[in-house]
Design a protein around this motif. Structure first.
Motif, PDB file in Angstrom:
ATOM      1  N   GLY A 370      66.075  29.832  48.154  1.00 62.64           N
ATOM      2  CA  GLY A 370      66.480  30.493  49.387  1.00 62.64           C
ATOM      3  C   GLY A 370      66.366  29.619  50.652  1.00 62.64           C
ATOM      4  O   GLY A 370      66.561  30.298  51.611  1.00 62.64           O
ATOM      5  N   GLU A 371      66.007  28.374  50.660  1.00 67.84           N
ATOM      6  CA  GLU A 371      65.913  27.631  52.055  1.00 67.84           C
ATOM      7  C   GLU A 371      66.811  26.672  51.976  1.00 67.84           C
ATOM      8  O   GLU A 371      67.700  26.247  51.206  1.00 67.84           O
ATOM      9  CB  GLU A 371      64.491  27.017  51.526  1.00 67.84           C
ATOM     10  CG  GLU A 371      63.268  27.835  51.514  1.00 67.84           C
ATOM     11  CD  GLU A 371      62.134  26.969  51.643  1.00 67.84           C
ATOM     12  OE1 GLU A 371      61.035  27.604  51.623  1.00 67.84           O
ATOM     13  OE2 GLU A 371      62.088  25.634  51.391  1.00 67.84           O
ATOM     14  N   VAL A 372      67.161  26.082  53.294  1.00 70.72           N
ATOM     15  CA  VAL A 372      67.930  25.162  53.735  1.00 70.72           C
ATOM     16  C   VAL A 372      67.013  23.946  54.630  1.00 70.72           C
ATOM     17  O   VAL A 372      66.280  24.400  55.274  1.00 70.72           O
ATOM     18  CB  VAL A 372      69.076  25.503  54.587  1.00 70.72           C
ATOM     19  CG1 VAL A 372      69.825  24.209  55.196  1.00 70.72           C
ATOM     20  CG2 VAL A 372      69.879  26.689  53.895  1.00 70.72           C
ATOM     21  N   LEU A 373      66.801  23.048  53.725  1.00 76.29           N
ATOM     22  CA  LEU A 373      65.907  21.747  54.467  1.00 76.29           C
ATOM     23  C   LEU A 373      66.764  20.819  55.030  1.00 76.29           C
ATOM     24  O   LEU A 373      67.998  20.324  54.496  1.00 76.29           O
ATOM     25  CB  LEU A 373      65.298  21.172  53.288  1.00 76.29           C
ATOM     26  CG  LEU A 373      64.063  20.342  53.683  1.00 76.29           C
ATOM     27  CD1 LEU A 373      63.084  20.179  52.554  1.00 76.29           C
ATOM     28  CD2 LEU A 373      64.692  18.667  53.732  1.00 76.29           C
ATOM     29  N   LYS A 476      71.457  18.290  55.408  1.00 81.91           N
ATOM     30  CA  LYS A 476      71.231  19.360  55.052  1.00 81.91           C
ATOM     31  C   LYS A 476      71.514  19.420  53.544  1.00 81.91           C
ATOM     32  O   LYS A 476      72.407  19.208  52.899  1.00 81.91           O
ATOM     33  CB  LYS A 476      72.015  20.387  55.629  1.00 81.91           C
ATOM     34  CG  LYS A 476      71.863  20.434  57.392  1.00 81.91           C
ATOM     35  CD  LYS A 476      72.640  21.616  57.829  1.00 81.91           C
ATOM     36  CE  LYS A 476      72.533  21.561  59.467  1.00 81.91           C
ATOM     37  NZ  LYS A 476      71.192  22.020  59.920  1.00 81.91           N
ATOM     38  N   PHE A 477      69.995  20.143  53.052  1.00 76.86           N
ATOM     39  CA  PHE A 477      70.205  20.278  51.531  1.00 76.86           C
ATOM     40  C   PHE A 477      69.824  21.805  51.450  1.00 76.86           C
ATOM     41  O   PHE A 477      68.782  22.356  51.756  1.00 76.86           O
ATOM     42  CB  PHE A 477      69.012  19.472  50.904  1.00 76.86           C
ATOM     43  CG  PHE A 477      69.111  18.096  50.896  1.00 76.86           C
ATOM     44  CD1 PHE A 477      69.938  17.581  49.950  1.00 76.86           C
ATOM     45  CD2 PHE A 477      68.519  17.207  51.668  1.00 76.86           C
ATOM     46  CE1 PHE A 477      70.126  15.950  49.935  1.00 76.86           C
ATOM     47  CE2 PHE A 477      68.624  15.931  51.758  1.00 76.86           C
ATOM     48  CZ  PHE A 477      69.445  15.158  50.754  1.00 76.86           C
ATOM     49  N   ASP A 478      71.145  22.526  50.992  1.00 76.40           N
ATOM     50  CA  ASP A 478      71.137  23.851  50.977  1.00 76.40           C
ATOM     51  C   ASP A 478      70.885  24.605  49.817  1.00 76.40           C
ATOM     52  O   ASP A 478      71.495  24.202  48.773  1.00 76.40           O
ATOM     53  CB  ASP A 478      72.525  24.373  51.243  1.00 76.40           C
ATOM     54  CG  ASP A 478      72.690  25.931  51.725  1.00 76.40           C
ATOM     55  OD1 ASP A 478      71.698  26.539  51.408  1.00 76.40           O
ATOM     56  OD2 ASP A 478      73.725  26.121  52.065  1.00 76.40           O
ATOM     57  N   ASN A 479      69.782  25.290  49.396  1.00 79.72           N
ATOM     58  CA  ASN A 479      69.339  25.892  48.126  1.00 79.72           C
ATOM     59  C   ASN A 479      69.315  27.368  48.635  1.00 79.72           C
ATOM     60  O   ASN A 479      68.580  28.110  47.906  1.00 79.72           O
ATOM     61  CB  ASN A 479      67.916  25.590  47.666  1.00 79.72           C
ATOM     62  CG  ASN A 479      67.755  26.021  46.310  1.00 79.72           C
ATOM     63  OD1 ASN A 479      68.757  25.953  45.692  1.00 79.72           O
ATOM     64  ND2 ASN A 479      66.731  26.305  45.978  1.00 79.72           N
ATOM     65  N   SER A 480      70.124  27.965  49.503  1.00 84.75           N
ATOM     66  CA  SER A 480      70.024  29.215  50.053  1.00 84.75           C
ATOM     67  C   SER A 480      70.573  30.195  48.878  1.00 84.75           C
ATOM     68  O   SER A 480      70.185  31.513  48.932  1.00 84.75           O
ATOM     69  CB  SER A 480      70.882  29.479  51.351  1.00 84.75           C
ATOM     70  OG  SER A 480      71.924  28.913  51.242  1.00 84.75           O
ATOM     71  N   TYR A 481      71.448  29.912  48.209  1.00 88.00           N
ATOM     72  CA  TYR A 481      72.284  30.528  47.313  1.00 88.00           C
ATOM     73  C   TYR A 481      71.286  30.952  45.862  1.00 88.00           C
ATOM     74  O   TYR A 481      71.652  31.635  45.145  1.00 88.00           O
ATOM     75  CB  TYR A 481      73.502  29.924  46.573  1.00 88.00           C
ATOM     76  CG  TYR A 481      73.399  28.505  46.179  1.00 88.00           C
ATOM     77  CD1 TYR A 481      72.983  28.306  44.685  1.00 88.00           C
ATOM     78  CD2 TYR A 481      73.549  27.208  46.965  1.00 88.00           C
ATOM     79  CE1 TYR A 481      72.677  26.987  44.209  1.00 88.00           C
ATOM     80  CE2 TYR A 481      73.362  26.062  46.413  1.00 88.00           C
ATOM     81  CZ  TYR A 481      72.981  26.031  45.078  1.00 88.00           C
ATOM     82  OH  TYR A 481      72.862  25.083  44.414  1.00 88.00           O
TER      83      TYR A 481
END
Length: 497
Positions: A370-373, A476-481
């Motif tokens: 669920g994070e965006v780094l 941006k590395f998006d793992n929000s999904y």
């Protein structure tokens, strides 16, 4: 002496016979002359009577055919199947002569001896027939034979049945031959139609292949022109990248450079297509908003654009390829600064890439669920291009690239509105509100690569981007999904001059 007497007796008998025959002929001739008119008048009636007699008995043959059958039956069955009387035989023989030779003519017939009783009886019977017509003689012959032999009628019936069967077989054979000829003709016509269709199809295929070949050559020519311009822009960067990947292998370097150039071209074409679609949508929107544009005019505009879009885009690309200042630009919102589009590619050597990155612990990061780094990479004074590479373990991850300008800012609308409202309520001076609004302005950020999920667990995702100016790149590395799985990211970022 006795022989001489007998000869004299025979001559006298023959003379008597001649005299009687002449008298009888004269009598018959006179009677024939008297009744010749009546015979001519009754000729048609006799023919009708014969036809009606044949029809009533339902023999199934003509009179001539029936007489031939009766004569054959008489010759074959006389004395076997039936035995006619002497008078019946004389009558049948006389009728046969009347039919085959005609009325008795003493000059044409040979003399008969006095003691030839049978010959004299036959001749007398023949003479009695007089000038009987041939058809009447045939009818009398058949009637007499039928009356004296009960087997004749069944014999004729069997021949009639055989004739009918033969006629049926003949008709069936003729019908079969007719159908066979029709079928052959139909097959011939179908074969000709198939042959014409095949020839037409081959001509169309040949013409289509020719057109496709010409179009393919044109596309290849335009592709080479566009790639030549694109390669001129990225040759240095791709060479540097290939040397880093394969330091001591020139052949692999060339292969990698060709792959990167091909991927760069594909990316450029996708971007050009996207810009083209955006232009079409804008044109349709403008046409729809125009009050003077009718639906038919809108359809004409859309169809014209669709039919000419490919040729126009290729012509535009070719025209741009000839320009020295050719650049693929990512357009932002109105008021934003345009930046050059990035070059992106993938390569399958994911295992080797991870092994190299593991030596640098800072290049391995974990993005929680669920994070965006965001990784911030400032531009270098001596650099001109930014390069990035990344891969993940087991699962994909979202990736996007943004550029934060150093000297350009944008107003923070929320803070400005809130600050102005507070200042209005407190009654502060206008100059102080302007100073605070300047402090609330944020740096301008352009989107270079939109965030989207990448299958970085299958391939290494890489790319480069030309510096648009001084600032900071935001990776941006998006793992929000993902609500359950954190992602391990292997990445590497560097610049080139």
């Amino acid at each position: 002496m006795a022989a001489e007497v007998q000869q004299v007796f025979d001559k006298n008998v023959s003379a008597i016979d001649k005299t009687e025959s002449v008298l009888e002929n004269q009598t018959d001739t006179e009677s024939h002359e008297l009744h010749s008119d009546e015979d001519c008048k009754s000729c048609e009636k006799d023919e009708e009577t014969q036809k009606s007699w044949i029809t009533e008995n339902n023999w199934g043959f003509t009179l001539e055919e029936l007489f031939g059958i009766a004569l054959k039956f008489f010759k074959e069955m006389n004395g076997k199947a039936f035995n006619p009387t002497y008078e019946e035989k004389l009558r049948l023989v006389a009728l046969h002569k009347q039919i085959t030779i005609g009325p008795f003519n003493p000059d044409a017939c040979p003399e008969i001896g006095f003691f030839d009783v049978l010959g004299n009886d036959r001749r007398k019977e023949w003479l009695r027939l007089g000038n009987m017509a041939k058809e009447d003689a045939m009818e009398d012959f058949v009637k007499l034979l039928n009356s004296c032999c009960s087997l004749f009628a069944p014999y004729v019936t069997s021949l009639k049945i055989e004739k009918e069967d033969q006629e049926k077989r003949q008709k069936a054979e003729e019908e079969r031959l007719r159908l066979e000829r029709e079928e052959q003709e139909r097959q011939r016509l179908e074969e000709e139609a198939r042959r014409r269709e095949e020839e037409e199809r081959r001509k169309q295929e040949a013409e289509q292949m020719r057109k496709d070949g010409i179009e393919r050559l044109q596309i290849e020519h335009q592709k080479h022109q566009i790639m030549a311009v694109l390669n001129a822009q990225t040759t240095v960067q791709f060479q540097q990248y290939a040397k880093q990947q394969f330091p001591d292998n020139p052949e692999q370097q060339q292969i990698l450079i060709k792959q990167l150039q091909e991927q760069h071209y594909q990316q450029y074409m996708q971007q050009a297509l996207r810009l083209q679609q955006m232009a079409l949508q804008k044109q349709q929107k403008d046409s729809a908003q125009s009050p003077e544009a009718s639906p038919s005019e809108l359809n004409d505009v859309a169809s014209t654009w669709n039919s000419n879009s490919q040729s126009n885009s290729l012509d535009t690309q070719e025209h741009q390829a000839d320009s020295k200042n050719f650049r693929l630009v990512v357009e932002g919102k109105p008021g934003e600064v345009s930046v050059v589009a990035p070059s992106m590619w993938t390569r399958p050597q994911i295992k080797e890439f991870k092994e190299k990155v593991l030596y640098d612990k800072e290049s391995v990061i974990t993005v929680g669920r669920g994070e965006v780094l965001t990784v911030r990479v400032p531009t270098h004074e001596e650099g001109s291009h930014l390069f990035w590479e990344f891969a993940t373990d087991h699962y994909d991850i979202g990736f996007g690239l943004y550029f934060e300008w150093k000297d350009l800012t944008t107003p923070a609308s929320d803070k400005n509105e809130g600050g102005s409202e507070a200042e209005t309520k407190n009654g502060t001076a206008q100059v102080e509100g302007e100073k605070e609004s300047e402090e609330c302005r944020l740096p301008l950020v352009n989107e270079v690569v939109p965030v989207s999920r990448r299958d970085s667990h299958d391939e290494v995702y890489a790319g480069s981007h030309q510096y648009p100016g001084q600032g900071v790149y935001l990776l941006k590395f998006d793992n929000s999904y993902s609500l359950w799985r954190p992602k391990v990211v292997y990445y590497r970022v560097y610049y080139t001059r």
